[in-house]
Design a protein around this motif. Structure first.
Motif, short mmCIF file in Angstrom:
data_model
loop_
_atom_site.label_atom_id
_atom_site.label_comp_id
_atom_site.label_asym_id
_atom_site.label_seq_id
_atom_site.Cartn_x
_atom_site.Cartn_y
_atom_site.Cartn_z
N VAL A 58 17.59 -1.59 46.65
CA VAL A 58 18.62 -2.63 46.81
C VAL A 58 19.80 -2.28 45.91
O VAL A 58 19.64 -1.61 44.88
CB VAL A 58 18.07 -4.04 46.52
N ARG A 59 20.97 -2.75 46.27
CA ARG A 59 22.21 -2.36 45.58
C ARG A 59 22.16 -2.57 44.07
O ARG A 59 22.58 -1.69 43.31
CB ARG A 59 23.38 -3.13 46.19
N ALA A 60 21.66 -3.71 43.61
CA ALA A 60 21.63 -3.99 42.18
C ALA A 60 20.81 -2.96 41.41
O ALA A 60 21.19 -2.53 40.32
CB ALA A 60 21.07 -5.39 41.93
N VAL A 64 21.92 0.41 38.68
CA VAL A 64 21.28 0.73 37.40
C VAL A 64 20.81 2.18 37.41
O VAL A 64 21.09 2.95 36.49
CB VAL A 64 20.09 -0.21 37.11
N ILE A 65 20.11 2.56 38.46
CA ILE A 65 19.51 3.89 38.51
C ILE A 65 20.56 4.99 38.46
O ILE A 65 20.37 6.01 37.79
CB ILE A 65 18.61 4.04 39.75
N PHE A 66 21.68 4.80 39.14
CA PHE A 66 22.65 5.89 39.25
C PHE A 66 23.88 5.75 38.36
O PHE A 66 24.70 6.66 38.32
CB PHE A 66 23.04 6.08 40.72
N LYS A 67 23.98 4.66 37.57
CA LYS A 67 25.17 4.51 36.73
C LYS A 67 24.91 4.17 35.27
O LYS A 67 25.76 4.38 34.43
CB LYS A 67 26.09 3.44 37.33
N PRO A 76 17.17 -8.11 32.35
CA PRO A 76 16.80 -8.34 33.75
C PRO A 76 17.97 -8.12 34.72
O PRO A 76 19.09 -8.49 34.42
CB PRO A 76 16.37 -9.81 33.78
N VAL A 77 17.65 -7.51 35.84
CA VAL A 77 18.60 -7.28 36.91
C VAL A 77 18.13 -8.11 38.09
O VAL A 77 17.00 -7.96 38.56
CB VAL A 77 18.64 -5.78 37.31
N LYS A 78 19.00 -9.00 38.58
CA LYS A 78 18.64 -9.89 39.68
C LYS A 78 18.85 -9.20 41.02
O LYS A 78 19.86 -8.53 41.24
CB LYS A 78 19.48 -11.17 39.62
N SER A 79 17.88 -9.36 41.91
CA SER A 79 18.00 -8.89 43.29
C SER A 79 17.43 -9.98 44.20
O SER A 79 16.94 -11.00 43.72
CB SER A 79 17.24 -7.58 43.51
N THR A 80 17.44 -9.73 45.48
CA THR A 80 16.87 -10.70 46.42
C THR A 80 15.36 -10.82 46.25
O THR A 80 14.76 -11.78 46.70
CB THR A 80 17.18 -10.29 47.87
N PHE A 81 14.73 -9.86 45.57
CA PHE A 81 13.28 -9.88 45.38
C PHE A 81 12.85 -10.60 44.11
O PHE A 81 11.70 -10.98 43.98
CB PHE A 81 12.74 -8.44 45.35
N HIS A 84 14.27 -7.62 37.78
CA HIS A 84 13.73 -6.30 37.50
C HIS A 84 14.06 -5.86 36.08
O HIS A 84 15.14 -6.16 35.56
CB HIS A 84 14.37 -5.25 38.43
N LEU A 85 13.15 -5.11 35.51
CA LEU A 85 13.41 -4.31 34.32
C LEU A 85 13.30 -2.87 34.80
O LEU A 85 12.33 -2.50 35.46
CB LEU A 85 12.37 -4.59 33.23
N VAL A 86 14.31 -2.08 34.50
CA VAL A 86 14.40 -0.73 35.07
C VAL A 86 14.60 0.30 33.97
O VAL A 86 15.41 0.09 33.06
CB VAL A 86 15.59 -0.64 36.06
N GLN A 87 13.87 1.40 34.08
CA GLN A 87 14.04 2.52 33.16
C GLN A 87 14.21 3.78 34.00
O GLN A 87 13.41 4.05 34.90
CB GLN A 87 12.84 2.65 32.25
N VAL A 88 15.26 4.56 33.70
CA VAL A 88 15.57 5.77 34.44
C VAL A 88 15.24 6.97 33.55
O VAL A 88 15.71 7.04 32.41
CB VAL A 88 17.05 5.81 34.86
#
Length: 92
Positions: A58-60, A64-67, A76-81, A84-88
């Motif tokens: 999803v866009r959000a 994070v992953i690419f920028k 936390p990153v909000k999405s329609t799901f 999320h906590l994200v680590q790249v």
């Protein structure tokens, strides 16, 4: 085409995501927390999303992953799901 390796934890509420982020900041194991708390099927792999390409998430999360900076825990990153906590780990 760009690609990246990332992992995440998906939960329903921002409060739950904030609590898990504090636990991660205090040194708890990401994979163990993902297995115990994440709602995503990736939970059984410790949150590992594998190698992803732009547009697969999803866009959000894509943003994070690419920028965002590598190896930090973002969110936390909000999405329609949910939240999320994200680590790249890497991207090229």
């Amino acid at each position: 085409m760009a690609k990246a390796m990332a992992r995440h934890i998906l939960v329903k509420t921002e409060a739950e995501a904030q609590l898990l982020k504090k636990r991660l900041d205090n040194g708890e194991d990401f994979a163990k927390l993902a297995r115990a708390h994440s709602l995503c099927p990736s939970a059984k792999r410790g949150g590992d999303l594998g190698e992803v390409r732009p547009g697969q998430m999803v866009r959000a999360i894509d943003q994070v992953i690419f920028k965002k900076p590598l190896r930090l825990i973002h969110g936390p990153v909000k999405s329609t799901f949910g939240y999320h906590l994200v680590q790249v780990f890497y991207r090229d």
